[in-house]
Scaffold this motif. Structure first.
Motif, short mmCIF file in Angstrom:
data_model
loop_
_atom_site.label_atom_id
_atom_site.label_comp_id
_atom_site.label_asym_id
_atom_site.label_seq_id
_atom_site.Cartn_x
_atom_site.Cartn_y
_atom_site.Cartn_z
N PHE A 92 -4.44 -12.10 -12.82
CA PHE A 92 -3.23 -11.65 -12.13
C PHE A 92 -2.76 -10.31 -12.67
CE2 PHE A 92 -1.29 -14.28 -8.91
CZ PHE A 92 -2.06 -15.43 -8.96
N TYR A 93 -2.81 -10.19 -13.97
CA TYR A 93 -2.39 -8.94 -14.61
C TYR A 93 -3.25 -7.79 -14.13
CZ TYR A 93 -0.86 -5.85 -18.42
OH TYR A 93 -0.36 -4.82 -19.16
N PHE A 94 -4.55 -8.02 -14.10
CA PHE A 94 -5.47 -6.97 -13.66
C PHE A 94 -5.20 -6.58 -12.21
CE2 PHE A 94 -9.28 -4.51 -13.78
CZ PHE A 94 -9.84 -4.60 -12.52
N VAL A 95 -4.99 -7.58 -11.36
CA VAL A 95 -4.74 -7.31 -9.95
C VAL A 95 -3.44 -6.54 -9.79
CG1 VAL A 95 -4.11 -8.39 -7.75
CG2 VAL A 95 -6.04 -9.24 -9.06
N PHE A 96 -2.44 -6.96 -10.55
CA PHE A 96 -1.14 -6.30 -10.50
C PHE A 96 -1.27 -4.83 -10.88
CE2 PHE A 96 3.27 -5.58 -10.97
CZ PHE A 96 3.48 -4.98 -12.21
N LEU A 97 -2.13 -4.56 -11.86
CA LEU A 97 -2.29 -3.18 -12.31
C LEU A 97 -3.13 -2.35 -11.36
CD1 LEU A 97 -3.00 -3.77 -16.11
CD2 LEU A 97 -0.96 -2.73 -15.13
N SER A 98 -4.13 -2.97 -10.76
CA SER A 98 -5.11 -2.16 -10.03
C SER A 98 -4.87 -2.06 -8.53
CB SER A 98 -6.51 -2.68 -10.30
OG SER A 98 -6.63 -4.01 -9.83
N VAL A 99 -4.48 -3.16 -7.90
CA VAL A 99 -4.43 -3.14 -6.44
C VAL A 99 -3.39 -2.17 -5.86
CG1 VAL A 99 -4.01 -4.52 -4.37
CG2 VAL A 99 -5.47 -5.40 -6.17
N PRO A 100 -2.15 -2.21 -6.33
CA PRO A 100 -1.19 -1.26 -5.75
C PRO A 100 -1.65 0.18 -5.92
CG PRO A 100 -0.05 -2.88 -7.10
CD PRO A 100 -1.49 -3.09 -7.33
N LEU A 101 -2.16 0.46 -7.10
CA LEU A 101 -2.62 1.82 -7.38
C LEU A 101 -3.79 2.19 -6.47
CD1 LEU A 101 -1.61 3.93 -9.24
CD2 LEU A 101 -3.23 3.18 -10.98
N LEU A 102 -4.71 1.26 -6.29
CA LEU A 102 -5.86 1.52 -5.44
C LEU A 102 -5.44 1.84 -4.02
CD1 LEU A 102 -8.41 -1.20 -6.61
CD2 LEU A 102 -8.86 1.24 -6.47
N VAL A 103 -4.48 1.08 -3.51
CA VAL A 103 -4.08 1.28 -2.13
C VAL A 103 -3.24 2.55 -1.99
CG1 VAL A 103 -2.75 0.31 -0.22
CG2 VAL A 103 -4.13 -1.19 -1.65
N ILE A 104 -2.25 2.67 -2.87
CA ILE A 104 -1.36 3.81 -2.72
C ILE A 104 -2.08 5.13 -2.98
CG2 ILE A 104 0.70 4.92 -3.67
CD1 ILE A 104 1.80 2.14 -4.18
N LEU A 105 -2.86 5.17 -4.04
CA LEU A 105 -3.59 6.41 -4.32
C LEU A 105 -4.56 6.72 -3.18
CD1 LEU A 105 -4.07 8.69 -6.29
CD2 LEU A 105 -5.85 7.32 -7.38
N GLY A 106 -5.21 5.70 -2.67
CA GLY A 106 -6.12 5.91 -1.54
C GLY A 106 -5.39 6.50 -0.35
N LEU A 107 -4.19 5.97 -0.10
CA LEU A 107 -3.41 6.44 1.03
C LEU A 107 -2.95 7.89 0.81
CD1 LEU A 107 -2.12 5.70 3.71
CD2 LEU A 107 -0.15 4.84 2.48
N VAL A 108 -2.43 8.14 -0.37
CA VAL A 108 -1.94 9.48 -0.68
C VAL A 108 -3.06 10.51 -0.56
CG1 VAL A 108 -1.10 10.93 -2.55
CG2 VAL A 108 -0.02 8.74 -2.11
N LEU A 109 -4.20 10.18 -1.12
CA LEU A 109 -5.32 11.12 -1.04
C LEU A 109 -5.76 11.33 0.41
CD1 LEU A 109 -7.52 10.08 -4.09
CD2 LEU A 109 -6.03 12.07 -3.88
N ALA A 110 -5.78 10.26 1.17
CA ALA A 110 -6.21 10.38 2.56
C ALA A 110 -5.26 11.27 3.34
CB ALA A 110 -6.30 8.99 3.21
N LEU A 111 -3.97 11.04 3.15
CA LEU A 111 -3.00 11.86 3.86
C LEU A 111 -3.04 13.30 3.37
CD1 LEU A 111 0.05 9.42 4.01
CD2 LEU A 111 -1.68 9.90 5.75
N GLY A 112 -3.22 13.44 2.06
CA GLY A 112 -3.27 14.79 1.52
C GLY A 112 -4.42 15.60 2.07
N VAL A 113 -5.56 14.98 2.11
CA VAL A 113 -6.75 15.68 2.56
C VAL A 113 -6.72 15.90 4.08
CG1 VAL A 113 -9.20 15.26 2.94
CG2 VAL A 113 -8.26 15.11 0.67
N ASN A 114 -5.96 15.11 4.76
CA ASN A 114 -5.93 15.21 6.21
C ASN A 114 -5.30 16.53 6.68
OD1 ASN A 114 -6.11 14.06 8.93
ND2 ASN A 114 -3.90 14.10 8.82
N LYS A 115 -4.40 17.03 5.88
CA LYS A 115 -3.79 18.31 6.25
C LYS A 115 -4.85 19.40 6.19
CE LYS A 115 0.54 17.42 3.71
NZ LYS A 115 1.46 17.50 4.83
N ASN A 116 -4.43 20.59 6.59
CA ASN A 116 -5.36 21.70 6.51
C ASN A 116 -5.43 22.25 5.11
OD1 ASN A 116 -7.14 22.69 8.33
ND2 ASN A 116 -5.53 23.32 9.74
#
Lengths: 308, 456, 288
Positions: A92-116
């Motif tokens: 649980f501790y590992f999931v708590f540490l990794s999953v939010p970061l994995l999703v949010i960072l993935g989203l942020v990077l995707a949106l960031g790169v999507n711009k010009n």
């Protein structure tokens, strides 16, 4: 509108077609699903069900016929097993540490790169690149980075502090260290999917919003998120499923240590099944995990919701 | 139509792929069951060549890597070429190597599926726990006749519950290694390593006081299992027991507590070793000349020989404090050859396999000479090749002497669980790294962990 | 643009907002952090031993050596293993793309009873830990005679529910209007699948293909159990088997791991371009 009526009329036509009294679509539906379902049933469903069956036995892997049926005894023993709970806690501790970061960072990077952004192609390549490495490579690389005496991080930290911490040898830092490494390794997966989803949102929606004078945040909240809902849901659920099954990272890098601070459920499953040859017990752990994951999936479906 | 061609080309690709796999499957399974046909589980293509008793293909699984790998490869090749067995048939060994870390998982899985190899390497420590899966080799060979071809210390290794389960290939006991340059720097005589606790203590303290180096590492890899080798040896030397007659872990007696306290002090007050659980600190330190002494198995020589500028020496690891026991006080385990249970293998074939095993374990001095292990054959001492090994004087003679003096105790052949797994011994490492509040806490944890690990 | 070069650069520099700078710093900073660990390892795989055991890290190899790579390439069945891996990973990927898209299509575009049950079962099976399946799965593979056969590796890989779930989520988003119009035009089900759904799904199919190829390339334990002949091994297994965990040759260890990923990385670079193109095409307003 008239077109809708026409369209739905056509739909009904199709729906009504039958062959031998069974709706044509039903036959089609089944036929199209068959290839996958055939392979799935033989190579995944059946072993999984067999595993459930094993968990209800004192399973003897070398002489299955001699296995004794013991009902839920394995599960009862499991709930009274402190090692199981420690593994649960670690997971649980590992999931708590990794999953939010994995999703949010993935989203942020995707949106960031999507711009010009200049150099998009290079950035995209780099963000996904750790993903192609296999776990053996990842653990090798990071053992050099995290090593207490010889690692990259501590070499530079050593200029600023007396005793740089042992990233993998400290009971407090070991699990976070593994989680961080995992995010580095796997974020590319989410990044690619979320990027594909973001690029699928028609520009006109954003143009309309701009004409209406909406701020970037409004556009994000009212257009981006709802439009990406299905893929966000997918990414979240997949990450839960995958990270709950974490095993290789602690197995290779820390051996569950120091002092079982990085022990996980699947690691315990592995020890029970392969080291102790107690396959029924290991299967029980597996099924507890399945139940947990099903609950999590249901919660996610409700919270993030579906587009219907 | 445009659409059907795309599906046809996909189909064509499948067929090509299937063809390739078909070929591979045939190549792979050729001659897996040389004897009786029985249940041919490897469906892809029949047995090639092997009909009845004119030829046998013995599938052989092993796990050797690093320096040992090529040595084993050559031994197998030698056998296949020379055909040294005194029988009227051609015998081919089909060798398959699996990476050491996954070896037992793979063996376990295939055994449950009924696809056992004819012969396999197995650590002696597993002979009892895996007992159900092996067909005691004693059933297929005249044990009384061959007993004399083995050193006593090795022959005892493979006796489980009165049966000869396997044939011993080698013994790889614990030894002490020291860096002569560090000794010199500390003002110690580099040709005179410690022989008992007093000398050991003096040497370690001298290193700590007179140099910037560490004195001792319980296992250069700083791993659980390695730490146990040292820990258990020290405990046995003080008269302790590791397991009682019912196989309950019983090492928390006086001797066990004393050993734990000693190790605790080494990284505590005495400053002999670095107080950490960091992997491999010892390996790097020893090679860089920053560590004076360590303890490791026979295999260490192969590594040490390969390092330039490293002048190393050997000492018997019988340096525990308050030593009361001389015999059975140094940890040892060994590789053995077993015949896994298989319904497809005829008795005839099993006998052939047993003979192959006998040849392999008694006619190949290079196993000791090049890999550093202590081979099982009684002739080995006389073998020139063995005596000409570069490290014969440094380590091999000493290991032999210890065998002669009955100094070894075997790594516990527990009835269940994996006695080679790192998680069983994590507590010793955590003891070294002071991750507990006291050495006593560590031992208690150890008892619990190992008891759990042996649960059925 | 018709401005002269000088003034346009000046314009752009002065017009740059702090936010844009922030974005660039973040994106490039992250990229740098992500690339550093493996670039360092790659560099080290070319360094002789004395630099590898030196506590001081050497980013640029003070001395370059090819010895580790030479050893691996000469001692191993490198080419054979690479081919094997391409066959296994490629075969599995292709079959997965076809089979998964078919069932995803069936679950989202066709209507039949029991759909949600099937989907739930598939999803639930995804949650079963891999290690638990190994023993029962092996029994099946053995009974089917697929030991030491590529099918024994490929078919269990095809059973993975990941692709089904992924495509399901994406296919759902394709508006129904397309099909309805198509049906009016007399398209058969197959034509809707191949002419409408598949082209629209290209980006996600490319992504799935990439994921599955990577996964199957790197798969270790299962292929190891199934393949019993050294010449049948995949590249990662073959290389690790040849040399394993010998702590005294850290350079060799690194070279093994790099080499095992190398063909994959090349495929990835190529594929990456495909995905970008496919995604761009889809993004430029094909929706109506």
């Amino acid at each position: 509108m008239g077109l809708r009526d026409t369209l739905s009329a056509g739909d009904d036509e199709v729906a009504k077609q039958t062959m031998f009294g069974v709706r044509k679509q039903t036959i089609e539906g089944v036929v199209w699903s068959l290839p996958y379902l055939a392979v799935f049933t033989v190579f995944l469903l059946w072993p999984a069900v067999k595993g459930l069956w094993m968990s209800l036995h004192d399973w003897n892997p070398f002489n299955p016929a001699a296995s004794e049926f013991i009902g839920i005894a394995n599960y009862v023993e499991l709930f009274n097993d402190p090692v199981f709970w420690k593994g649960m806690q670690g997971t649980f501790y590992f999931v708590f540490l990794s999953v939010p970061l994995l999703v949010i960072l993935g989203l942020v990077l995707a949106l960031g790169v999507n711009k010009n952004v200049k150099g998009k192609v290079v950035l995209r390549a780099i963000y996904f690149s750790p993903y192609i490495l296999t776990v053996a490579v990842v653990t090798l690389i990071w053992s050099e980075v995290y090593s207490e005496g010889y690692g990259l991080i501590n070499y530079y930290l050593g200029f600023f502090m007396e005793n740089p911490p042992g990233w993998l040898t400290s009971m407090d830092l070991a699990m976070p260290a593994l989680a961080f490494m995992t995010v580095w390794w796997l974020v590319g997966f989410n990044f690619v999917i979320l990027l594909a989803a973001r690029q699928g949102i028609p520009e006109r929606l954003y143009e309309a919003a701009r004409l209406d004078g909406a701020s970037t945040w409004r556009a994000f909240k009212d257009i981006t998120v709802p439009q990406m809902r299905n893929s966000i849901l997918f990414v979240v659920i997949i990450q839960f499923i995958l990270q709950f099954q974490v095993f290789a990272q602690p197995y290779v890098l820390t051996g569950g240590g120091p002092r079982d601070s990085t022990d996980t459920l699947v690691y315990y499953l592995y020890r029970s099944a392969f080291s102790q040859h107690n396959y029924g017990y290991g299967a029980a752990i597996g099924y507890v995990l399945v139940v947990i994951l099903i609950l999590i999936a249901i919660i996610n479906f409700k919270v993030i919701g579906t587009n219907d | 139509m445009a659409d059907s061609t795309s599906s046809t080309s996909t189909r064509r690709r499948f067929i090509k792929a299937a063809g390739a796999t078909g070929t591979v499957a045939l190549a792979g399974c050729g001659g897996n069951n040389g004897g009786d046909g029985g249940d041919d589980e490897n469906g892809g293509g029949g047995t090639s060549g092997g009909a009845g008793s004119d030829s046998y293909t013995i599938t052989f699984w092993e796990l050797f890597s690093g320096g040992e790998g090529p040595v084993m490869e050559n031994i197998v090749q030698k056998f296949n070429e020379e055909q040294p067995l005194d029988i009227d048939a051609e015998v081919t060994i089909d060798r398959q190597r699996t990476p050491w870390a996954e070896y037992y998982n793979t063996l376990f899985t295939t055994l449950t599926g009924g696809d056992a190899p004819d012969m396999a390497v197995m650590h002696a420590a597993y002979l009892r726990a895996w007992g159900e899966t092996i067909d005691p080799i004693g059933n297929y060979i005249d044990t009384e006749a061959i007993q004399d071809s083995y050193l006593d210390s090795h022959w005892d290794l493979v006796n489980v519950e009165g049966e000869v389960s396997a044939l011993p290939m080698d013994l790889h006991p614990l030894g002490g290694y020291y860096n002569k340059a560090v000794f010199e720097e500390a003002g110690l005589d580099p040709e005179s390593p410690p022989g008992n606790w007093e000398e050991f203590q003096t040497a370690a303290n001298a290193i700590v006081e007179n140099t910037d180096n560490w004195a001792f590492s319980q296992s250069p890899y700083n791993d659980g299992f390695g730490s146990w080798r040292t820990w258990s040896s020290f405990t046995k030397q003080q008269g302790g027991t590791l397991f009682d007659d019912d196989w309950n872990p019983a090492f928390d007696g006086e001797a066990g507590q004393a050993t734990s306290q000693t190790l605790w002090d080494m990284t505590g007050d005495w400053g002999w070793g670095e107080q950490t659980t960091s992997e491999n600190w010892g390996t790097n330190a020893f090679q860089n000349g920053n560590l004076g002494m360590t303890m490791n198995g026979t295999w260490y020589v192969a590594t040490l020989e390969g390092i330039e500028d490293l002048d190393y020496g050997f000492f018997e690891p019988t340096v525990a404090p308050n030593q009361t026991q001389e015999e059975n006080s140094v940890w040892a385990d060994g590789h053995t050859l077993v015949l896994p249970q298989s319904q497809d293998r005829s008795d005839e074939k099993s006998e052939v396999a047993a003979q192959v095993a006998h040849w392999m374990t008694t006619q190949n001095p290079e196993w000791g000479a090049e890999a550093g292990h202590l081979p099982a054959s009684v002739d080995i001492r006389e073998s020139e090749e063995f005596q000409n090994a570069p490290f014969y004087d440094t380590t091999l003679t000493n290991y032999l002497d210890m065998a002669d003096n009955n100094k070894y105790f075997y790594h516990a052949k527990v009835p269940n669980g994996d006695p080679n797994s790192q998680d069983w011994y994590q507590w010793v490492l955590d003891l070294w790294g002071h991750n507990y509040d006291s050495p006593q806490e560590a031992v208690d944890d150890g008892i619990t962990t190992i008891a759990n690990g042996m649960k059925d | 643009m018709t401005e002269t070069a000088d003034s346009s650069i000046l314009d752009r520099l002065t017009n740059v907002s702090p936010r844009t700078v922030g974005v660039y710093v973040f994106l490039y900073g992250t990229a740098l952090l992500m690339a550093i660990p493996y670039l360092y390892t790659i560099s080290r795989s070319f360094q002789p031993r004395e630099y590898l055991v030196d506590p001081n890290p050497h980013w640029i190899p003070p001395e370059i050596t090819f010895e580790y790579y030479e050893f691996l390439l000469s001692e191993s069945l490198f080419v054979q293993w690479t081919i094997n891996t391409f066959i296994i990973a490629g075969g599995a990927t292709l079959i997965i793309l076809v089979v998964d898209s078919m069932i995803a299509f069936s679950l989202t575009r066709l209507d039949w009873p029991g759909q949600s049950i099937v989907l739930s079962i598939i999803l639930a099976s995804f949650m079963v830990p891999y290690y638990m399946n190994i023993v029962p799965l092996y029994t099946i593979v053995s009974d089917l005679g697929m030991v030491n056969s590529y099918w024994g590796v490929i078919l269990p890989a095809v059973a993975s529910p990941l692709g089904v779930f992924l495509l399901y989520q994406f296919f759902r988003d394709i508006p129904e209007e397309y099909e309805e119009a198509a049906r009016l035009d007399g398209f058969s089900t197959f034509q809707i699948y191949s002419r409408i759904i598949l082209p629209l799904a290209r980006p996600i199919l490319a992504a799935l293909g990439l994921f599955m190829f990577v996964y199957n390339w790197n798969a270790f334990l299962w292929p190891l159990i199934v393949l019993t002949n050294e010449s049948a091994y995949t590249l990662p297994i073959g290389l690790v088997n040849l040399y394993q965990g010998n702590l005294e040759t850290p350079g060799l260890h690194m070279a093994v791991t790099i080499l095992a990923s190398l063909p994959l990385f090349i495929v990835y670079l190529f594929f990456q371009g495909e995905i970008v193109r496919a995604v761009q095409m889809q993004g430029t307003g094909t929706t109506g």
